[in-house]
Write an enzyme that holds these catalytic residues in place. Structure first.
Site, mmCIF file in Angstrom:
data_model
loop_
_atom_site.group_PDB
_atom_site.id
_atom_site.type_symbol
_atom_site.label_atom_id
_atom_site.label_comp_id
_atom_site.label_asym_id
_atom_site.label_seq_id
_atom_site.Cartn_x
_atom_site.Cartn_y
_atom_site.Cartn_z
ATOM 1 N N ASN A 9 24.850 10.470 64.610
ATOM 2 C CA ASN A 9 24.703 9.041 64.281
ATOM 3 C C ASN A 9 23.423 8.551 64.947
ATOM 4 O O ASN A 9 23.387 8.386 66.163
ATOM 5 C CB ASN A 9 25.930 8.288 64.811
ATOM 6 C CG ASN A 9 25.801 6.780 64.666
ATOM 7 O OD1 ASN A 9 24.911 6.288 63.983
ATOM 8 N ND2 ASN A 9 26.695 6.047 65.324
ATOM 9 N N LYS A 11 22.011 5.738 64.654
ATOM 10 C CA LYS A 11 22.023 4.296 64.953
ATOM 11 C C LYS A 11 20.675 3.675 64.541
ATOM 12 O O LYS A 11 20.091 4.094 63.555
ATOM 13 C CB LYS A 11 22.353 4.061 66.430
ATOM 14 C CG LYS A 11 23.614 4.823 66.861
ATOM 15 C CD LYS A 11 24.104 4.446 68.230
ATOM 16 C CE LYS A 11 25.346 5.274 68.558
ATOM 17 N NZ LYS A 11 25.966 4.910 69.810
ATOM 18 N N HIS A 93 32.339 1.707 63.228
ATOM 19 C CA HIS A 93 31.834 2.065 64.559
ATOM 20 C C HIS A 93 32.016 0.863 65.481
ATOM 21 O O HIS A 93 31.879 -0.286 65.052
ATOM 22 C CB HIS A 93 30.355 2.448 64.462
ATOM 23 C CG HIS A 93 29.842 3.065 65.723
ATOM 24 N ND1 HIS A 93 29.524 2.318 66.828
ATOM 25 C CD2 HIS A 93 29.638 4.367 66.072
ATOM 26 C CE1 HIS A 93 29.131 3.132 67.795
ATOM 27 N NE2 HIS A 93 29.194 4.380 67.361
ATOM 28 N N GLU A 95 30.186 -0.440 67.555
ATOM 29 C CA GLU A 95 29.028 -1.347 67.581
ATOM 30 C C GLU A 95 29.043 -2.292 66.381
ATOM 31 O O GLU A 95 28.573 -3.433 66.472
ATOM 32 C CB GLU A 95 27.731 -0.518 67.645
ATOM 33 C CG GLU A 95 27.568 0.128 69.028
ATOM 34 C CD GLU A 95 26.769 1.424 69.051
ATOM 35 O OE1 GLU A 95 26.040 1.698 68.083
ATOM 36 O OE2 GLU A 95 26.896 2.162 70.051
ATOM 37 N N GLU A 163 36.426 7.359 69.354
ATOM 38 C CA GLU A 163 35.296 7.085 70.239
ATOM 39 C C GLU A 163 35.666 5.993 71.238
ATOM 40 O O GLU A 163 35.560 4.806 70.922
ATOM 41 C CB GLU A 163 34.090 6.597 69.424
ATOM 42 C CG GLU A 163 33.563 7.592 68.423
ATOM 43 C CD GLU A 163 32.103 7.329 68.115
ATOM 44 O OE1 GLU A 163 31.297 8.226 68.334
ATOM 45 O OE2 GLU A 163 31.763 6.204 67.687
ATOM 46 N N GLY A 169 27.342 6.219 74.890
ATOM 47 C CA GLY A 169 26.019 5.982 75.478
ATOM 48 C C GLY A 169 26.029 5.799 76.980
ATOM 49 O O GLY A 169 25.031 5.370 77.563
ATOM 50 N N SER A 209 29.221 10.253 74.381
ATOM 51 C CA SER A 209 28.528 11.064 75.383
ATOM 52 C C SER A 209 28.755 12.568 75.229
ATOM 53 O O SER A 209 28.813 13.295 76.222
ATOM 54 C CB SER A 209 28.877 10.588 76.800
ATOM 55 O OG SER A 209 28.436 9.256 77.004
HETATM 56 P P1 PGA Z 1 26.635 8.695 72.194
HETATM 57 O O1 PGA Z 1 27.123 7.821 70.932
HETATM 58 O O2 PGA Z 1 26.809 10.148 71.798
HETATM 59 O O3 PGA Z 1 25.210 8.320 72.394
HETATM 60 O O4 PGA Z 1 27.523 8.323 73.333
HETATM 61 C C1 PGA Z 1 28.214 8.210 70.170
HETATM 62 C C2 PGA Z 1 28.450 7.245 69.042
HETATM 63 O O5 PGA Z 1 28.343 6.029 69.251
HETATM 64 O O6 PGA Z 1 28.760 7.661 67.908
#
Ligand code: PGA
Length: 249
Positions: A9, A11, A93, A95, A163, A169, A209
């Protein structure tokens, strides 16, 4: 049997120059058995799809609108993603849930649109740190799962991604026991709702992560069928290690 999937992803990251990472990735996918997906920003979707057209790399959108077309400035329909070469779309997601106020009901409508356009929906679920601390994780996940997924899905058109928001992140990862508990719970709920055959075939990804250093341990957890990877999917050198770890799991 579930399909294994390593999904990246990107983003809101990536411009034309970053397509060089995809070139490198493509050169390293020979012999890989798992499904591999990158969901770039929509501006790169068409070009990335063309680059990947003769490979096992699939591409996807990061969200879509619930409507098929119309007066919705700035939004993209599932049909448009499909037209640009996508075969998947990430939906719900955290976000999007946080930044854009998307509810589980909104996500279910978007998933319906995705299915109608023949895209595979990667539906994301996850608890906040406060919800985990209050021991509400399974209630939250169960509610999001029930609300975000339409009734008429098939196993080849749905992927679920767990997640935990506090792991995205941050470099913080749940314990393997915590991942196992939630993935087993999701599997049981999928079987209860969609029946033994379909429920057992839907892939369940872990996200938050995931790195080359922790991927193998996470992939060894039962009912973890792959990963949704943010930061570590931006660099081919990292993502290929995660893909290879999944392949070997
Ligand atoms: P990350 O993000 O691997 O940077 O923690 C995962 C995600 O939001 O899909």
């Amino acid at each position: 049997m579930t399909r294994k999937l390593a999904a990246g992803n990107w983003k809101m990251n990536g411009t034309s120059a970053d397509l060089a990472e995809v070139e490198t990735l493509l050169q390293n996918l020979g012999g890989v058995q798992t499904d591999v997906l990158i969901c770039p920003p929509a501006t790169l979707l068409h070009r990335m799809s063309e680059m990947a057209s003769d490979s096992i790399l699939a591409t996807g959108g990061q969200t879509c609108d619930a409507k098929l077309s119309g007066a919705h400035t700035g939004d993209l329909s599932a049909e448009m993603l499909k037209d640009a070469g996508a075969t998947y779309v990430i939906l719900g997601h955290s976000e999007r849930r946080d930044d854009h106020g998307e509810t589980s009901e909104d996500i279910r409508e978007k998933a319906r649109a995705a299915l109608a356009s023949d895209l595979t929906a990667v539906v994301c679920l996850g608890e906040s740190e406060a919800q985990r601390d209050a021991e509400n994780t399974l209630d939250i996940i169960g509610g999001q799962l029930a609300g975000s997924i339409p009734d008429d899905v098939t196993a080849d058109r749905l992927v679920v991604a767990y997640e935990p928001i506090w792991a995205i992140g941050t470099g913080r990862v749940p314990t393997l026991e915590q991942i196992s508990e939630v993935h087993d719970f999701i599997r049981a709920r999928l079987i209860r709702r969609f029946g033994e055959t379909t429920g057992a075939q839907i892939s369940i990804l872990y996200g938050g992560s995931v790195k080359p250093t922790n991927a193998s341990d996470i992939f060894a957890v039962p009912n973890v069928d792959g990963a949704l990877v943010g930061g570590a999917s931006l660099k081919a050198a990292d993502f290929i290690q995660i893909i290879n770890a999944l392949d070997a799991a």
